[in-house]
Enzyme design. Sequence first.
Site, PDB file in Angstrom:
ATOM      1  N   GLU A  29     -10.978  -1.239   4.866  1.00  6.45           N
ATOM      2  CA  GLU A  29     -11.734  -2.432   4.517  1.00  6.45           C
ATOM      3  C   GLU A  29     -12.402  -2.286   3.169  1.00  6.45           C
ATOM      4  OE1 GLU A  29     -13.900  -4.225   7.645  1.00  6.45           O
ATOM      5  OE2 GLU A  29     -12.149  -4.131   8.947  1.00  6.45           O
ATOM      6  N   ASP A  76      -0.319   4.390   0.946  1.00 10.28           N
ATOM      7  CA  ASP A  76      -0.675   5.378   1.972  1.00 10.28           C
ATOM      8  C   ASP A  76       0.094   5.072   3.241  1.00 10.28           C
ATOM      9  OD1 ASP A  76      -2.263   2.997   2.395  1.00 10.28           O
ATOM     10  OD2 ASP A  76      -3.364   4.120   3.915  1.00 10.28           O
ATOM     11  N   HIS A 109       4.094   2.924  12.467  1.00 11.86           N
ATOM     12  CA  HIS A 109       3.011   3.613  13.206  1.00 11.86           C
ATOM     13  C   HIS A 109       3.559   4.427  14.386  1.00 11.86           C
ATOM     14  CE1 HIS A 109      -0.404   0.737  11.709  1.00 11.86           C
ATOM     15  NE2 HIS A 109       0.573   0.818  10.844  1.00 11.86           N
ATOM     16  N   HIS A 167       0.842  -1.202   0.000  1.00 13.59           N
ATOM     17  CA  HIS A 167       0.000   0.000   0.000  1.00 13.59           C
ATOM     18  C   HIS A 167       0.874   1.249   0.000  1.00 13.59           C
ATOM     19  CE1 HIS A 167       0.389   0.767   4.422  1.00 13.59           C
ATOM     20  NE2 HIS A 167       0.399  -0.555   4.528  1.00 13.59           N
ATOM     21  N   GLU A 217      -4.965   1.879   3.138  1.00 13.13           N
ATOM     22  CA  GLU A 217      -4.919   0.697   4.006  1.00 13.13           C
ATOM     23  C   GLU A 217      -4.959   1.094   5.470  1.00 13.13           C
ATOM     24  OE1 GLU A 217      -3.318  -2.532   6.449  1.00 13.13           O
ATOM     25  OE2 GLU A 217      -2.459  -0.537   6.221  1.00 13.13           O
ATOM     26  N   GLU A 218      -4.296   2.199   5.797  1.00 11.84           N
ATOM     27  CA  GLU A 218      -4.091   2.526   7.206  1.00 11.84           C
ATOM     28  C   GLU A 218      -5.340   3.077   7.878  1.00 11.84           C
ATOM     29  OE1 GLU A 218      -1.607   1.510   8.667  1.00 11.84           O
ATOM     30  OE2 GLU A 218       0.176   1.577   7.415  1.00 11.84           O
ATOM     31  N   ASP A 259       6.585   0.912   6.340  1.00  9.52           N
ATOM     32  CA  ASP A 259       5.157   0.587   6.206  1.00  9.52           C
ATOM     33  C   ASP A 259       4.461   1.587   5.334  1.00  9.52           C
ATOM     34  OD1 ASP A 259       2.575  -0.247   6.577  1.00  9.52           O
ATOM     35  OD2 ASP A 259       2.443   0.365   8.662  1.00  9.52           O
TER      36      ASP A 259
HETATM   37 ZN   LIG Z   1       1.059  -1.477   6.389  1.00  6.51          ZN
END
Ligand SMILES: [Zn+2]
Length: 455
Positions: free
Chosen positions: A165, A98, A425, A96, A160-161, A129
């Site tokens: 969904e 984002d 994160h 991903h 995604e973050e 990430d």
């Molecule tokens: Zn990720």
Amino acid sequence: MRCGVKFVTPDEIEGAVAAGLPQAVEDLKRLVAIPSVAFPGHPEEPVHAAAAATEELLRSAGLPHVRQIPVDGSFPAVYAEAPAPPGAPTVLLYAHYDVQPAGDPLLWRTPAFEPTEIDGALYGRGAADDKSGVISHVAALRVFQGRFPVGVKIIIEGQEEYAGERLEAFVERNPELLRADAIIVADTGNPHVDDPAVTTSLRGMGAFTVEVRTLSESLHSGTFGGAAPDALAALIRMLAALHDDNGDIRVPGLPRGVFLGAGPSEEEFRKGAGVLDGVSLVGSGSLADRLWASYAITVTGLDVPTVAGAINAVQPVARARVTVRVPPAADPRTAVESVVDFLNQVAPWGVKVSFSDYVAGSGFLADSGGAARTALNDAMERAYGRPPRDVGTGGSIPLVSTLAKQFPAASILLFGAEDDDASIHAPNERVDLAELRRNILAEALFLQRYGAATA
Ligand SMILES: [Zn+2]
């Protein structure tokens, strides 16, 4: 040797990956400099800029058909494909583009969106990430200069973050676009740098809100306290009943599981989790059992008066948000039902209990073998000098269970350059660049071996 397929030896692949690394790192820096935070309240323009940059990177990897595809209610995904050589399998590559918000800038040693190389690592939000995943796919594909040993499909998600969904619904509606024999989800990593591992199990998750009511309104704690049933006290008793003194779950029907494989040592875990000296861990069984194969119940929110806003009152209502982590093969809905039944049973004093806002997502348990996993084991052994071990993840990746449900015959392989010390994160996120190179090499070798093994 197949016609039109570039035949490359492992040595040549290794050489090509090493030669391509400076470009890969430059490309990664360019991506990390784009604050593609797909959260409400953040500008959308950089998210679209990251989509465009991703599109350009996929073109540079020799993929003939690259496009952005709309995803309902979300940012576009970037998609590309290249047909399989005759008789060869198709591999779907996922990552991903984002990223998480940067959070408090004061906690960063270097600015979050100014990629900075320090001691062989690249720092910046998304460096691991999951822009390392995007770059791993791109750099691994570049090795083959457009003549891929397998059919390639690649999807890079754009949101995604945040409540990620929406791609799940997209997968369910567009199975043919994504159908593949093997799927690489490059959004995980090794327990340590240079400690090769494949993530073979993910826990599922359920959650709900519980509300307790006892009085029609709040009462003076002097006048009524001592006889009036306090909703907060009742809720605390109910929540406390979920675990025994050792921290093991007391809810019937949620037995402890066993993970076949080694997890972290207690020392590693304490350090990684920042557990304070003198505070003990909770639960029984090995850490791998507890973290990857067992249930875990956590109270993640409480609606109660704040300390600053406290008045001398007995509470008429109290609410809690409860999450239930679920072993990979267990049903999250059944688990949530068990916890709800239990809370009803232990509710004291005839208090009124209600439940709402349920969510449930399945876990994932990889199949143990197959041609894809064998090829990956060989590839990682060459890239890291030893074969990978199986590890689990206590968290959930909803997309993975959707892919597993949609494509039951596909081998889903979770590995990547986000080692456990990558601070994803968190402030000071980084990717280790030697780890990135090994990950690119493992992916390129995998594509070549998997194509050759099944040709
Ligand atoms: Zn990720």
